[in-house]
Design a protein around this motif. Structure first.
Motif, PDB file in Angstrom:
ATOM      1  N   VAL A   1      53.714  42.244  36.099  1.00 38.10           N
ATOM      2  CA  VAL A   1      52.565  41.679  36.557  1.00 38.10           C
ATOM      3  C   VAL A   1      51.973  42.430  37.839  1.00 38.10           C
ATOM      4  N   GLY A   2      51.052  43.190  37.389  1.00 41.87           N
ATOM      5  CA  GLY A   2      50.283  43.892  38.575  1.00 41.87           C
ATOM      6  C   GLY A   2      49.051  43.066  38.968  1.00 41.87           C
ATOM      7  N   GLY A   3      48.800  43.072  40.366  1.00 38.14           N
ATOM      8  CA  GLY A   3      47.712  42.678  41.046  1.00 38.14           C
ATOM      9  C   GLY A   3      47.133  43.645  41.951  1.00 38.14           C
ATOM     10  N   CYS A   4      45.763  43.442  42.234  1.00 40.93           N
ATOM     11  CA  CYS A   4      44.852  43.981  43.374  1.00 40.93           C
ATOM     12  C   CYS A   4      44.086  42.889  44.000  1.00 40.93           C
ATOM     13  N   VAL A   5      44.123  43.103  45.117  1.00 41.76           N
ATOM     14  CA  VAL A   5      43.120  42.118  45.883  1.00 41.76           C
ATOM     15  C   VAL A   5      41.674  42.772  46.471  1.00 41.76           C
ATOM     16  N   VAL A   6      40.709  42.481  46.015  1.00 44.74           N
ATOM     17  CA  VAL A   6      39.559  43.018  46.687  1.00 44.74           C
ATOM     18  C   VAL A   6      38.849  42.126  47.619  1.00 44.74           C
ATOM     19  N   LEU A   7      38.704  42.517  48.760  1.00 44.09           N
ATOM     20  CA  LEU A   7      38.089  41.755  49.744  1.00 44.09           C
ATOM     21  C   LEU A   7      36.907  42.432  50.402  1.00 44.09           C
ATOM     22  N   ASN A   8      35.781  41.892  50.489  1.00 40.87           N
ATOM     23  CA  ASN A   8      34.507  42.494  50.988  1.00 40.87           C
ATOM     24  C   ASN A   8      34.170  43.942  50.248  1.00 40.87           C
ATOM     25  N   GLY A   9      34.427  43.986  48.977  1.00 35.57           N
ATOM     26  CA  GLY A   9      34.194  44.932  48.304  1.00 35.57           C
ATOM     27  C   GLY A   9      35.163  46.216  48.231  1.00 35.57           C
ATOM     28  N   ARG A  10      36.588  45.986  49.011  1.00 38.98           N
ATOM     29  CA  ARG A  10      37.316  46.921  49.096  1.00 38.98           C
ATOM     30  C   ARG A  10      38.839  46.495  48.689  1.00 38.98           C
ATOM     31  N   PRO A  11      39.787  47.348  47.935  1.00 43.54           N
ATOM     32  CA  PRO A  11      40.766  47.084  47.749  1.00 43.54           C
ATOM     33  C   PRO A  11      41.821  46.696  48.944  1.00 43.54           C
ATOM     34  N   LEU A  12      42.533  45.776  49.039  1.00 43.22           N
ATOM     35  CA  LEU A  12      43.650  45.630  50.104  1.00 43.22           C
ATOM     36  C   LEU A  12      44.619  46.403  49.914  1.00 43.22           C
ATOM     37  N   GLU A  13      44.908  47.484  51.059  1.00 40.95           N
ATOM     38  CA  GLU A  13      45.910  48.383  50.983  1.00 40.95           C
ATOM     39  C   GLU A  13      47.231  47.930  51.463  1.00 40.95           C
ATOM     40  N   GLY A  14      47.076  47.042  52.834  1.00 40.63           N
ATOM     41  CA  GLY A  14      48.382  46.442  53.264  1.00 40.63           C
ATOM     42  C   GLY A  14      49.203  47.602  54.030  1.00 40.63           C
ATOM     43  N   ALA A  15      50.148  47.125  55.138  1.00 39.13           N
ATOM     44  CA  ALA A  15      50.515  47.950  56.081  1.00 39.13           C
ATOM     45  C   ALA A  15      51.325  49.006  55.354  1.00 39.13           C
ATOM     46  N   PHE A  16      51.897  48.678  54.114  1.00 39.84           N
ATOM     47  CA  PHE A  16      52.780  49.625  53.576  1.00 39.84           C
ATOM     48  C   PHE A  16      52.306  50.029  52.200  1.00 39.84           C
ATOM     49  N   HIS A  17      50.963  49.978  52.123  1.00 44.36           N
ATOM     50  CA  HIS A  17      50.252  50.252  50.632  1.00 44.36           C
ATOM     51  C   HIS A  17      50.819  49.341  49.370  1.00 44.36           C
ATOM     52  N   ARG A  18      51.339  48.241  49.649  1.00 51.62           N
ATOM     53  CA  ARG A  18      51.743  47.373  48.422  1.00 51.62           C
ATOM     54  C   ARG A  18      51.269  46.239  48.313  1.00 51.62           C
ATOM     55  N   ALA A  19      50.022  45.823  48.960  1.00 55.13           N
ATOM     56  CA  ALA A  19      49.351  44.548  49.036  1.00 55.13           C
ATOM     57  C   ALA A  19      48.833  44.298  47.488  1.00 55.13           C
ATOM     58  N   GLY A  20      49.056  43.047  47.484  1.00 53.55           N
ATOM     59  CA  GLY A  20      48.642  42.639  45.850  1.00 53.55           C
ATOM     60  C   GLY A  20      49.775  42.618  44.698  1.00 53.55           C
TER      61      GLY A  20
END
Length: 294
Positions: free
Chosen positions: A137-156
């Motif tokens: 199950v893969g996921g990506c959160v987009v907030l204000n038009g930008r993918p959420l990256e996260g501190a360690f690049h694993r958000a979502g």
């Protein structure tokens, strides 16, 4: 009009296409990949993809499996199915023959989310979740038009949502493949795949109906928690199951609504992804565009 090379590197194949700045896509080819692919083989395939583009090239966008630091342009890990990607930095490769050529690389689910925002189901949306149900199950959160990256690049990475105890990750039960495997075991039908599972649902198979209802309820609860946390207005569902629009998106939305407080209902919509395999190709070049998409 500008022209870009779009590449989508997966665990079984690498697809590539020419994409212009209006989102028109022209498929160019496919190359087998897999755990046996070497770094040299990967680099050769990418260079050949560049040469397959006719006319001037304004940049290369790459979507890939694994954890990616997009700012640094490097694959960090999560590539057990394709070890040659570990620490791969495509800009270094292309700079040898095409100095100054812009290169963008990002995780495949983030690329798919951007593609859906540009030309697909999330057009006009600024705050949404893109979920891909497949082997995991893969996921990506987009907030204000930008993918959420996260501190360690694993958000979502919602597939690793701890759902039932230590190392009981949601994708072990919540992926499409896990659902079909449970159906195969319950029916003593080892050859049962997704197509056969949904065919049995259409026929009113009680075992498949019970398994699917349980899967929907658990996915709906995860969606509800994410909806509350991030105040999203849309959840885009991709992967192979997204073709089951009537069977999937409305029941998922109902399951999510049941887990939400009354004041939060009827605000977030669950919609099927529209672009299929083209989503990641289109999204891979979004970071190269001079204008904002969405």
């Amino acid at each position: 009009m500008k022209q870009y090379l779009a590449v989508d590197i997966g665990g079984t194949s690498m697809k590539y296409a020419a994409v212009d700045d209006q989102g028109e896509l022209r498929r160019l080819g496919t190359v087998p990949t897999g755990s046996g692919m070497t770094r040299a083989g990967l680099e050769t395939a990418l260079l050949q993809a560049v040469r397959a583009v006719q006319g001037p090239l304004d940049g290369v966008g790459i979507s890939t499996l694994g954890t990616v630091d997009s700012a640094a342009g490097r694959v960090l890990g999560g590539v057990e199915n394709m070890p040659c990607l570990q620490e791969f930095c495509p800009a270094d490769l292309f700079a040898r023959e095409w100095p100054g050529l812009p290169v963008n690389i990002l995780n495949d689910v983030r690329a798919a989310a951007l593609g859906e925002m540009w030309r697909g189901a999330a057009q006009g949306k600024r705050d949404f979740l893109c979920v891909a149900f497949g082997t995991g199950v893969g996921g990506c959160v987009v907030l204000n038009g930008r993918p959420l990256e996260g501190a360690f690049h694993r958000a979502g990475e919602i597939g690793y949502w701890n759902y039932a105890g230590p190392e009981e990750y949601w994708e072990l039960q919540g992926s499409a493949v896990a659902l079909f495997h449970r159906g195969a075991a319950a029916l003593n039908c080892p050859e049962l795949d997704g197509r056969a599972f949904f065919a049995r649902l259409e026929e009113g198979d009680l075992v498949c109906e019970a398994l699917f209802a349980d899967w929907l309820q658990k996915a709906g609860r995860v969606f509800a928690n994410i909806r509350i946390l991030l105040d999203l207005d849309t959840i885009v569902v991709g992967g192979g199951v997204s073709a089951q629009k009537e069977r999937l998106t409305e029941p998922l939305c109902r399951a999510m609504e049941e887990c939400l407080p009354p004041e939060c209902r009827d605000r977030c919509h669950v919609v099927p992804a529209l672009l299929g395999n083209d989503a990641a190709l289109l999204g891979s070049v979004c970071g190269l565009l001079s204008r904002e998409v969405g």
